[in-house]
Design a protein around this motif. Structure first.
Motif, PDB file in Angstrom:
ATOM      1  N   ALA A   8       0.831  -1.205   0.000  1.00 23.08           N
ATOM      2  CA  ALA A   8       0.000   0.000   0.000  1.00 23.08           C
ATOM      3  C   ALA A   8       0.866   1.256   0.000  1.00 23.08           C
ATOM      4  O   ALA A   8       0.556   2.243  -0.694  1.00 23.08           O
ATOM      5  CB  ALA A   8      -0.931  -0.003   1.213  1.00 23.08           C
ATOM      6  N   ALA A   9       1.958   1.229   0.767  1.00 25.99           N
ATOM      7  CA  ALA A   9       2.858   2.389   0.832  1.00 25.99           C
ATOM      8  C   ALA A   9       3.527   2.622  -0.522  1.00 25.99           C
ATOM      9  O   ALA A   9       3.660   3.758  -0.981  1.00 25.99           O
ATOM     10  CB  ALA A   9       3.904   2.178   1.924  1.00 25.99           C
ATOM     11  N   VAL A  10       3.943   1.546  -1.174  1.00 23.37           N
ATOM     12  CA  VAL A  10       4.568   1.660  -2.496  1.00 23.37           C
ATOM     13  C   VAL A  10       3.560   2.215  -3.501  1.00 23.37           C
ATOM     14  O   VAL A  10       3.887   3.087  -4.317  1.00 23.37           O
ATOM     15  CB  VAL A  10       5.114   0.302  -2.962  1.00 23.37           C
ATOM     16  N   ALA A  11       2.334   1.703  -3.451  1.00 24.10           N
ATOM     17  CA  ALA A  11       1.304   2.167  -4.377  1.00 24.10           C
ATOM     18  C   ALA A  11       1.031   3.657  -4.181  1.00 24.10           C
ATOM     19  O   ALA A  11       0.851   4.415  -5.151  1.00 24.10           O
ATOM     20  CB  ALA A  11       0.025   1.362  -4.178  1.00 24.10           C
ATOM     21  N   ASN A  15       1.814   6.614  -6.923  1.00 26.13           N
ATOM     22  CA  ASN A  15       0.765   7.525  -7.360  1.00 26.13           C
ATOM     23  C   ASN A  15       1.213   8.981  -7.210  1.00 26.13           C
ATOM     24  O   ASN A  15       0.946   9.822  -8.080  1.00 26.13           O
ATOM     25  CB  ASN A  15      -0.503   7.283  -6.537  1.00 26.13           C
ATOM     26  N   LYS A  16       1.938   9.269  -6.129  1.00 25.20           N
ATOM     27  CA  LYS A  16       2.419  10.632  -5.922  1.00 25.20           C
ATOM     28  C   LYS A  16       3.472  11.001  -6.966  1.00 25.20           C
ATOM     29  O   LYS A  16       3.502  12.130  -7.454  1.00 25.20           O
ATOM     30  CB  LYS A  16       2.983  10.789  -4.511  1.00 25.20           C
ATOM     31  N   PHE A  17       4.332  10.052  -7.303  1.00 23.77           N
ATOM     32  CA  PHE A  17       5.350  10.319  -8.323  1.00 23.77           C
ATOM     33  C   PHE A  17       4.708  10.604  -9.685  1.00 23.77           C
ATOM     34  O   PHE A  17       5.170  11.464 -10.436  1.00 23.77           O
ATOM     35  CB  PHE A  17       6.310   9.137  -8.453  1.00 23.77           C
ATOM     36  N   ALA A  60       8.854   2.272  -5.664  1.00 28.21           N
ATOM     37  CA  ALA A  60       7.796   3.119  -6.221  1.00 28.21           C
ATOM     38  C   ALA A  60       8.323   3.932  -7.404  1.00 28.21           C
ATOM     39  O   ALA A  60       7.628   4.088  -8.422  1.00 28.21           O
ATOM     40  CB  ALA A  60       7.249   4.043  -5.141  1.00 28.21           C
ATOM     41  N   ALA A  61       9.536   4.447  -7.302  1.00 29.73           N
ATOM     42  CA  ALA A  61      10.116   5.237  -8.393  1.00 29.73           C
ATOM     43  C   ALA A  61      10.310   4.380  -9.638  1.00 29.73           C
ATOM     44  O   ALA A  61      10.011   4.822 -10.757  1.00 29.73           O
ATOM     45  CB  ALA A  61      11.442   5.847  -7.950  1.00 29.73           C
ATOM     46  N   ARG A  62      10.803   3.168  -9.464  1.00 26.34           N
ATOM     47  CA  ARG A  62      10.994   2.268 -10.613  1.00 26.34           C
ATOM     48  C   ARG A  62       9.649   1.966 -11.269  1.00 26.34           C
ATOM     49  O   ARG A  62       9.527   1.977 -12.499  1.00 26.34           O
ATOM     50  CB  ARG A  62      11.694   0.979 -10.179  1.00 26.34           C
TER      51      ARG A  62
END
Length: 214
Positions: A8-11, A15-17, A60-62
């Motif tokens: 959930a944190a990665v998602a 989304n923010k990126f 998340a960035a990848r």
């Protein structure tokens, strides 16, 4: 952190990126809770500022298609995700870092491309969107004013000419009436000239010849 929580944190980070206008990565080591609160307040609605785990940020960035960010994810990291003007956020972070040297700007992401700390500082030196819009509005206002003057000048001159003609006509109505009467006089005289030309002279008629013989 349990795996569902990590996912959930990665998602959320992904989304923010992808949805934000950019992001600035900072190191906040040594800053107090009150100082971090002041930093968030200074950024206002232009950015959301939150601490992030480096490993989750890398993933998340990848997933968001952002590369070459791993070298900036060293030490405790907090990210300012930009929702407003990137220049305003860069200025806010730079000014806060000058007053609070414990805040270190590592770099960031802008238009899907990673930038270093020097580029963030260069971004902070630019004029904000509001300033540029204000200058543009001023330039347009000046241009419109000049254009209005150009359009109004011929109209005012024409108005003065019409007013002068009206005043002259009131003093001497023949200025207007005389202009329309001349053609009528010529039209009335034309038939008389035609009749005179068409009538034969008296001495040329047969009755005149008979009188002379008798």
């Amino acid at each position: 952190m349990a795996r569902p929580d990590k996912a959930a944190a990665v998602a959320e980070l992904k989304n923010k990126f992808t949805s934000s206008n950019g992001a600035v990565l900072t190191e906040y080591r040594g800053l107090s809770v009150a100082e971090l609160r002041d930093l968030r307040r200074s950024l206002g609605e232009d950015a959301s500022y939150a601490v992030s785990k480096n490993t989750l940020t890398q993933i998340a960035a990848r997933e968001a298609g952002i590369e070459d960010i791993d070298d900036k994810l060293v030490g405790p990291t907090a990210i300012a995700f930009i929702d407003g003007d990137p220049v305003t956020v860069a200025k806010g972070l730079r000014d806060f870092a000058k007053a609070n040297p414990l805040l270190v700007i590592k770099g960031g992401v802008l238009d899907g491309r990673t930038i270093d700390a020097a580029e963030v500082n260069k971004l902070a030196d630019l004029e904000s969107r509001e300033t540029l819009l204000a200058k543009m509005a001023g330039a347009l206002k000046g241009s419109l004013s000049n254009a209005a003057s150009l359009f109004n000048a011929p109209l005012s001159q024409a108005a003065r000419v019409v007013a002068a003609l009206e005043a002259k006509a009131q003093e001497d109505p023949s200025v207007i009436a005389g202009a329309g009467s001349a053609p009528a006089a010529e039209a009335d005289s034309a038939p008389e000239a035609t009749q005179a030309d068409a009538a034969p002279a008296a001495e040329d008629t047969p009755a005149a010849d008979a009188a002379e013989e008798n």
